[in-house]
Design a protein around this motif. Structure first.
Motif, PDB file in Angstrom:
ATOM      1  N   THR A   1       0.837  -1.198   0.000  1.00  0.00           N
ATOM      2  CA  THR A   1       0.000   0.000   0.000  1.00  0.00           C
ATOM      3  C   THR A   1       0.872   1.248   0.000  1.00  0.00           C
ATOM      4  O   THR A   1       1.759   1.400   0.837  1.00  0.00           O
ATOM      5  CB  THR A   1      -0.912   0.030   1.247  1.00  0.00           C
ATOM      6  N   ALA A   2       0.624   2.132  -0.959  1.00  0.00           N
ATOM      7  CA  ALA A   2       1.344   3.405  -1.045  1.00  0.00           C
ATOM      8  C   ALA A   2       0.445   4.504  -0.490  1.00  0.00           C
ATOM      9  O   ALA A   2      -0.784   4.421  -0.584  1.00  0.00           O
ATOM     10  CB  ALA A   2       1.721   3.698  -2.483  1.00  0.00           C
ATOM     11  N   PHE A   3       1.046   5.515   0.071  1.00  0.00           N
ATOM     12  CA  PHE A   3       0.315   6.642   0.633  1.00  0.00           C
ATOM     13  C   PHE A   3       0.664   7.911  -0.126  1.00  0.00           C
ATOM     14  O   PHE A   3       1.703   7.976  -0.793  1.00  0.00           O
ATOM     15  CB  PHE A   3       0.633   6.789   2.121  1.00  0.00           C
ATOM     16  N   PRO A   4      -0.173   8.924  -0.036  1.00  0.00           N
ATOM     17  CA  PRO A   4       0.120  10.174  -0.750  1.00  0.00           C
ATOM     18  C   PRO A   4       1.476  10.753  -0.338  1.00  0.00           C
ATOM     19  O   PRO A   4       1.868  10.688   0.830  1.00  0.00           O
ATOM     20  CB  PRO A   4      -1.016  11.111  -0.331  1.00  0.00           C
ATOM     21  N   ALA A   5       2.144  11.299  -1.313  1.00  0.00           N
ATOM     22  CA  ALA A   5       3.449  11.918  -1.063  1.00  0.00           C
ATOM     23  C   ALA A   5       3.262  13.250  -0.341  1.00  0.00           C
ATOM     24  O   ALA A   5       2.231  13.901  -0.463  1.00  0.00           O
ATOM     25  CB  ALA A   5       4.175  12.128  -2.383  1.00  0.00           C
ATOM     26  N   THR A   6       4.275  13.633   0.418  1.00  0.00           N
ATOM     27  CA  THR A   6       4.313  14.917   1.110  1.00  0.00           C
ATOM     28  C   THR A   6       5.544  15.670   0.625  1.00  0.00           C
ATOM     29  O   THR A   6       6.639  15.108   0.600  1.00  0.00           O
ATOM     30  CB  THR A   6       4.399  14.724   2.634  1.00  0.00           C
ATOM     31  N   THR A   7       5.360  16.931   0.236  1.00  0.00           N
ATOM     32  CA  THR A   7       6.469  17.736  -0.258  1.00  0.00           C
ATOM     33  C   THR A   7       6.738  18.879   0.700  1.00  0.00           C
ATOM     34  O   THR A   7       5.816  19.471   1.254  1.00  0.00           O
ATOM     35  CB  THR A   7       6.146  18.271  -1.670  1.00  0.00           C
TER      36      THR A   7
END
Length: 152
Positions: free
Chosen positions: A10-16
């Protein structure tokens, strides 16, 4: 409640995050770092850095910028009252500095249990990259969940 092994992958949204020099100075002070390269631009440049370098464990904080940085645990059915931070490791590929735009991309890479299910482990790995896609570091976090109803 057992953590579903189907979460693996499971991948999660990226944070920049744009790395701010003031924030780096604050972080260095908070962790007791005394090396001037982390707080003084002249010292950093004399050491060969174009700007203040990111202190080694700062990268862990990028994911905390997410509006719901622990939401993945709730979605996995984990009761936060039973969570322990079990392990944290970093593999560095390059040094980030103030002004870099960094992106943290997390995913679940393993779920397992020990002691008859009394302890469950969730492994999350996070790739940290620059805006140009170049690798900065890979982070690994092991979260331990005590399951008081299991293994008794």
């Amino acid at each position: 409640m057992a953590i579903d092994p189907a979460l693996v992958g499971t991948a999660f949204p990226a944070t920049t995050l744009t790395v701010d020099a003031g924030r780096l100075r604050f972080f260095a002070k908070a962790i007791g770092e005394t090396n001037a390269v982390y707080t003084d631009l002249d010292a950093a440049q004399a050491a060969g850095y174009p700007d203040l370098p990111v202190p080694p464990t700062f990268l862990f904080a990028i994911e905390l910028e997410s509006p719901d940085s622990f939401g993945f645990l709730a979605r996995a059915g984990v009761d936060l009252r039973f969570v322990l931070h079990g392990e944290q490791s970093f593999t560095y590929h390059s040094t980030a500095v103030a002004g870099d735009v960094l992106t943290a991309t997390p995913r679940i890479t393993d779920v397992y249990s020990k002691k008859g299910g009394a302890l469950e482990f969730l492994v999350k790995e996070t790739a940290i990259t620059r805006a140009d896609g170049s690798a900065v570091a890979d982070l690994k976090s092991v979260i331990v969940v005590r399951n008081p109803g299991a293994g008794q």
